[in-house]
Design a protein around this motif. Sequence first.
Motif, PDB file in Angstrom:
ATOM      1  N   SER A  27       0.843  -1.190   0.000  1.00 47.54           N
ATOM      2  CA  SER A  27       0.000   0.000   0.000  1.00 47.54           C
ATOM      3  C   SER A  27       0.879   1.242   0.000  1.00 47.54           C
ATOM      4  N   SER A  28       0.325   2.338  -0.507  1.00 48.92           N
ATOM      5  CA  SER A  28       0.997   3.626  -0.432  1.00 48.92           C
ATOM      6  C   SER A  28      -0.064   4.683  -0.174  1.00 48.92           C
ATOM      7  N   TRP A  30      -1.175   9.055  -0.746  1.00 49.16           N
ATOM      8  CA  TRP A  30      -0.980  10.307  -1.479  1.00 49.16           C
ATOM      9  C   TRP A  30      -1.553  11.444  -0.644  1.00 49.16           C
ATOM     10  N   LEU A  62      -0.379  10.200  -8.191  1.00 48.24           N
ATOM     11  CA  LEU A  62      -0.753   8.902  -8.748  1.00 48.24           C
ATOM     12  C   LEU A  62       0.210   8.502  -9.855  1.00 48.24           C
ATOM     13  N   THR A  65       3.461   7.446  -8.237  1.00 53.52           N
ATOM     14  CA  THR A  65       3.348   6.123  -7.617  1.00 53.52           C
ATOM     15  C   THR A  65       3.371   5.029  -8.669  1.00 53.52           C
ATOM     16  N   VAL A  73       1.097  -2.272  -6.400  1.00 55.02           N
ATOM     17  CA  VAL A  73       0.171  -1.630  -5.460  1.00 55.02           C
ATOM     18  C   VAL A  73      -1.126  -2.417  -5.332  1.00 55.02           C
ATOM     19  N   TYR A  76      -4.307   2.101  -2.241  1.00 54.11           N
ATOM     20  CA  TYR A  76      -3.864   3.493  -2.338  1.00 54.11           C
ATOM     21  C   TYR A  76      -4.725   4.314  -1.391  1.00 54.11           C
ATOM     22  N   TRP A 106      -6.878  -1.209  -7.850  1.00 55.06           N
ATOM     23  CA  TRP A 106      -6.370  -0.923  -6.517  1.00 55.06           C
ATOM     24  C   TRP A 106      -7.541  -0.679  -5.565  1.00 55.06           C
TER      25      TRP A 106
END
Length: 265
Positions: A27-28, A30, A62, A65, A73, A76, A106
């Motif tokens: 996961s990341s 923003w 985005l 990433t 991913v 998000y 995602w």
Amino acid sequence: RSSGLSERFVGEYLRKKNVKREDVYVSSKWGYTYVADWNVALKDGAPHEVKDHSVDNFLMQLRETEKELGEYVNLYQVHSATFESGILTDERAHEALAKCREERGWSIGLSVSGTVQDEIIRTAMKIKTADGGRLFDSVQCTFNVLEQKPGPALLDAHEAGMDIIIKEGMANGRALKSDTIQSLAKKMGCNPDALALAAILAQPFQPRVLSGAVTPEQLTSNLEALEISKKLASEDGKVALGEIMEGCRMESEQYWYDRGALAWN
């Protein structure tokens, strides 16, 4: 992903090791841009990061990433959603997030902090996409033996089908100073960190709990929480779990006031 370097590091590592996407969960986030140029000590009032939950910033981050980490991913997340940042009411942002999920597969989540985490979670649960479905698939929340206020909202989210992720499970180390944790850990023959994390894993909202370990030894100790949590969730362990939660609980306002006084490192 405020600086993007963590995404680059993880992406390069996974590709170098030929790790298959299905073998990891990545996961990341923003919404923040790092502006401190790697300086820990800043002038009074100067921020390390700047929050921007606008559509334009989402689309820019985005793309970044996707470049650094895209094929890996799974999730998000909006980084630190608040009522003030506008993300909870911006329909254009909601449409962009829904489109991201539809096009990339995602999951879409949000992280929350502060004394009104529970209110933000319940507001986010009501946000719908054009087809009437729920926009957010998960929430990442601060919950630990000291800060327990979001518990009921997390249970509501779990029962609605959202994935629950817990951050700051050891309260930036403060949970380990609790007399209750120290004494019960000694009594149970385990490390205080494992017990503090186990108490979260044993909650009815069935969370994932982020470790925060930075050494192999810390990770090994943290992982003991998996077995300990099973004991705490059992009929025989519920008394001990109740003792932990009752003995450690702080008022939310005091918890966040104390947290705000911690030094950035």
